[in-house]
Design a protein around this motif. Structure first.
Motif, mmCIF file in Angstrom:
data_model
loop_
_atom_site.group_PDB
_atom_site.id
_atom_site.type_symbol
_atom_site.label_atom_id
_atom_site.label_comp_id
_atom_site.label_asym_id
_atom_site.label_seq_id
_atom_site.Cartn_x
_atom_site.Cartn_y
_atom_site.Cartn_z
ATOM 1 N N LYS A 80 6.676 -17.949 -37.483
ATOM 2 C CA LYS A 80 6.082 -16.534 -38.112
ATOM 3 C C LYS A 80 4.608 -16.416 -38.155
ATOM 4 O O LYS A 80 4.064 -15.242 -38.221
ATOM 5 N N ASP A 81 3.773 -17.375 -37.888
ATOM 6 C CA ASP A 81 2.322 -17.237 -37.890
ATOM 7 C C ASP A 81 1.692 -17.064 -36.832
ATOM 8 O O ASP A 81 0.597 -16.683 -36.563
ATOM 9 N N GLN A 82 2.323 -17.105 -35.531
ATOM 10 C CA GLN A 82 1.805 -17.092 -34.325
ATOM 11 C C GLN A 82 2.837 -16.465 -33.203
ATOM 12 O O GLN A 82 3.986 -17.105 -33.035
ATOM 13 N N THR A 83 2.440 -15.449 -32.540
ATOM 14 C CA THR A 83 3.231 -15.004 -31.461
ATOM 15 C C THR A 83 2.232 -14.712 -30.323
ATOM 16 O O THR A 83 1.028 -14.577 -30.404
ATOM 17 N N PHE A 84 2.860 -14.799 -29.282
ATOM 18 C CA PHE A 84 2.134 -14.512 -28.130
ATOM 19 C C PHE A 84 2.288 -12.964 -27.141
ATOM 20 O O PHE A 84 3.425 -12.850 -27.011
ATOM 21 N N GLN A 85 1.426 -12.331 -27.617
ATOM 22 C CA GLN A 85 1.318 -10.714 -27.280
ATOM 23 C C GLN A 85 1.391 -10.681 -25.765
ATOM 24 O O GLN A 85 2.139 -9.827 -25.252
ATOM 25 N N GLY A 86 0.544 -11.457 -25.274
ATOM 26 C CA GLY A 86 0.263 -11.159 -23.737
ATOM 27 C C GLY A 86 -0.064 -9.842 -22.990
ATOM 28 O O GLY A 86 -0.117 -9.634 -21.974
ATOM 29 N N LYS A 87 -0.872 -9.194 -23.846
ATOM 30 C CA LYS A 87 -1.374 -7.811 -23.377
ATOM 31 C C LYS A 87 -2.693 -8.109 -22.712
ATOM 32 O O LYS A 87 -3.345 -8.807 -22.800
ATOM 33 N N TYR A 88 -3.098 -7.240 -21.821
ATOM 34 C CA TYR A 88 -4.264 -7.224 -20.907
ATOM 35 C C TYR A 88 -5.224 -7.051 -21.674
ATOM 36 O O TYR A 88 -6.456 -7.785 -21.386
ATOM 37 N N GLN A 89 -5.111 -6.236 -22.784
ATOM 38 C CA GLN A 89 -6.323 -6.070 -23.585
ATOM 39 C C GLN A 89 -6.599 -7.179 -24.332
ATOM 40 O O GLN A 89 -7.582 -7.237 -25.220
ATOM 41 N N ASP A 90 -5.557 -8.150 -24.430
ATOM 42 C CA ASP A 90 -6.048 -9.485 -25.097
ATOM 43 C C ASP A 90 -6.683 -10.453 -24.431
ATOM 44 O O ASP A 90 -7.052 -11.443 -25.153
ATOM 45 N N ILE A 91 -7.151 -10.259 -23.179
ATOM 46 C CA ILE A 91 -7.981 -11.304 -22.420
ATOM 47 C C ILE A 91 -9.331 -10.947 -23.262
ATOM 48 O O ILE A 91 -10.118 -10.287 -22.939
ATOM 49 N N ASP A 92 -9.690 -12.182 -23.812
ATOM 50 C CA ASP A 92 -11.021 -12.176 -24.541
ATOM 51 C C ASP A 92 -12.161 -12.917 -23.886
ATOM 52 O O ASP A 92 -13.174 -13.363 -24.396
ATOM 53 N N LYS A 93 -11.630 -13.761 -22.754
ATOM 54 C CA LYS A 93 -12.656 -14.452 -21.974
ATOM 55 C C LYS A 93 -13.085 -13.876 -20.495
ATOM 56 O O LYS A 93 -12.066 -12.965 -19.922
ATOM 57 N N ALA A 94 -14.130 -14.266 -20.131
ATOM 58 C CA ALA A 94 -14.571 -13.609 -18.591
ATOM 59 C C ALA A 94 -13.517 -13.744 -17.643
ATOM 60 O O ALA A 94 -13.018 -15.129 -17.513
ATOM 61 N N ILE A 95 -13.078 -12.867 -17.034
ATOM 62 C CA ILE A 95 -12.124 -13.300 -15.696
ATOM 63 C C ILE A 95 -12.885 -13.825 -14.703
ATOM 64 O O ILE A 95 -13.869 -13.251 -14.124
ATOM 65 N N GLU B 239 -9.262 -20.486 -19.663
ATOM 66 C CA GLU B 239 -7.838 -21.026 -20.601
ATOM 67 C C GLU B 239 -6.784 -21.774 -19.529
ATOM 68 O O GLU B 239 -6.793 -21.211 -18.360
ATOM 69 N N PRO B 240 -6.250 -22.713 -19.918
ATOM 70 C CA PRO B 240 -5.023 -23.290 -19.225
ATOM 71 C C PRO B 240 -3.943 -22.099 -18.947
ATOM 72 O O PRO B 240 -2.996 -22.619 -18.057
ATOM 73 N N ILE B 241 -3.773 -21.112 -19.501
ATOM 74 C CA ILE B 241 -2.873 -19.934 -19.489
ATOM 75 C C ILE B 241 -3.570 -18.976 -18.883
ATOM 76 O O ILE B 241 -4.546 -18.512 -19.408
ATOM 77 N N ALA B 242 -2.862 -18.381 -17.570
ATOM 78 C CA ALA B 242 -3.426 -17.266 -16.922
ATOM 79 C C ALA B 242 -2.658 -16.201 -17.264
ATOM 80 O O ALA B 242 -1.295 -16.323 -17.688
ATOM 81 N N TYR B 243 -3.072 -14.902 -17.164
ATOM 82 C CA TYR B 243 -2.016 -13.595 -17.499
ATOM 83 C C TYR B 243 -1.534 -13.163 -16.138
ATOM 84 O O TYR B 243 -2.317 -13.157 -15.155
ATOM 85 N N LEU B 244 -0.507 -12.517 -16.280
ATOM 86 C CA LEU B 244 0.192 -12.017 -15.289
ATOM 87 C C LEU B 244 1.034 -10.931 -15.691
ATOM 88 O O LEU B 244 1.679 -10.587 -16.507
ATOM 89 N N TYR B 245 0.654 -9.877 -14.623
ATOM 90 C CA TYR B 245 1.280 -8.561 -14.848
ATOM 91 C C TYR B 245 1.933 -7.933 -13.441
ATOM 92 O O TYR B 245 1.333 -8.046 -12.399
ATOM 93 N N PRO B 246 3.028 -7.160 -13.616
ATOM 94 C CA PRO B 246 3.398 -6.540 -12.443
ATOM 95 C C PRO B 246 2.591 -5.264 -12.018
ATOM 96 O O PRO B 246 2.340 -4.375 -12.923
ATOM 97 N N LEU B 247 2.730 -5.002 -10.853
ATOM 98 C CA LEU B 247 1.997 -3.750 -10.207
ATOM 99 C C LEU B 247 3.037 -3.125 -9.279
ATOM 100 O O LEU B 247 3.708 -3.925 -8.225
ATOM 101 N N PHE B 248 3.105 -1.889 -9.275
ATOM 102 C CA PHE B 248 4.229 -1.248 -8.316
ATOM 103 C C PHE B 248 3.635 -0.017 -7.602
ATOM 104 O O PHE B 248 2.567 0.566 -7.858
ATOM 105 N N TYR B 249 4.303 0.130 -6.353
ATOM 106 C CA TYR B 249 4.091 1.481 -5.557
ATOM 107 C C TYR B 249 5.229 2.125 -5.164
ATOM 108 O O TYR B 249 6.167 1.405 -4.665
ATOM 109 N N ASP B 250 5.427 3.314 -5.438
ATOM 110 C CA ASP B 250 6.731 3.996 -5.392
ATOM 111 C C ASP B 250 6.682 4.796 -3.836
ATOM 112 O O ASP B 250 7.546 5.697 -3.625
ATOM 113 N N GLY B 251 5.566 4.803 -3.396
ATOM 114 C CA GLY B 251 5.449 5.552 -2.189
ATOM 115 C C GLY B 251 4.617 6.799 -2.479
ATOM 116 O O GLY B 251 4.055 7.427 -1.263
#
Length: 228
Positions: free
Chosen positions: A116-131, A193-205
């Motif tokens: 209840k207290d903690q969820t993993f949002q995983g949004k790109y906007q949530d990255i709060d440290k330098a990439i 951080e020990p967890i890196a963020y991962l997102y899909p990117l696409f190209y439809d032509g």
């Protein structure tokens, strides 16, 4: 579309019923030490050195064995992992767990504790440290990620992130599938951080787009970073 719908999975299971039986499509989970962990698809292990001690192991695989919609998960249950599969902690991140998975980036599937207290949002906007690094992958014919490029220079990272940040959100966008599914890439963002963020990117032509949480349409400028 097929490869990017997995981002929308958020419940324990979906049930389809007929007169004879219920068919359950299990969402990827594991239950260890009284805690329920759900698989996350927007996070990967940044470094195998972050793997901690074994915290338990799978005792029962429910997928293919349970068709009761009222089944109550119990200690040691997992959706898809076989009996005896080891579950590990992640150092400094007690809310996460990891399971070895040879086809995953950096070798582990990552799970987050449901509470209840903690969820993993995983949004790109949530990255709060330098990439500090961005890895670019392309999926092969078997949907396995193949590393194309690694961006570690500050100028390169800033160039790509600027294009991504300027993306235009369009929740109703439908890609062009007349020639088949869009080409699928993955972007992995590493911080300290020990967890890196991962997102899909696409190209439809015709259009580049990615899903940092919602669907964002991107400038063709992104192509020079992806296919260079």
């Amino acid at each position: 579309m097929k490869k990017w719908i997995w981002l929308l999975a958020c419940s324990l299971f979906l049930v389809s019923c007929n007169a004879q039986e219920s068919i359950i499509e299990w969402v990827d989970f594991v239950k260890i030490n009284g805690n329920h962990y759900d698989r996350i698809h927007t996070g990967i292990l940044a470094d195998s050195a972050s793997i901690g001690e074994k915290i338990g192991e799978v005792k029962f695989k429910v997928a293919g064995h349970v068709n009761d919609a009222n089944y109550k998960t119990k200690e040691g249950d997992a959706s898809f992992w076989e009996k005896g599969t080891k579950v590990f902690s992640i150092k400094g991140k007690p809310e996460f767990a990891a399971i070895k998975a040879k086809d995953e980036i950096n070798g582990y599937a990552i799970y987050h504790k449901v509470s209840k207290d903690q969820t993993f949002q995983g949004k790109y906007q949530d990255i709060d440290k330098a990439i500090r690094q961005i890895e670019i992958y392309k999926e092969d014919k078997d949907n396995h990620p193949v590393l194309l490029r690694t961006l570690s220079e500050k100028q390169e990272i800033q160039g790509l992130t600027q294009i991504l940040n300027e993306g235009k959100t369009n929740s109703s966008f439908n890609p062009n599938t007349t020639q088949g599914d869009p080409i699928t890439y993955r972007l992995a963002f590493y911080t300290e951080e020990p967890i890196a963020y991962l997102y899909p990117l696409f190209y439809d032509g015709e259009q580049w787009f990615w899903i940092p949480w919602d669907t964002d349409l991107l400038s063709d400028e992104v192509e020079r970073f992806i296919t260079k």
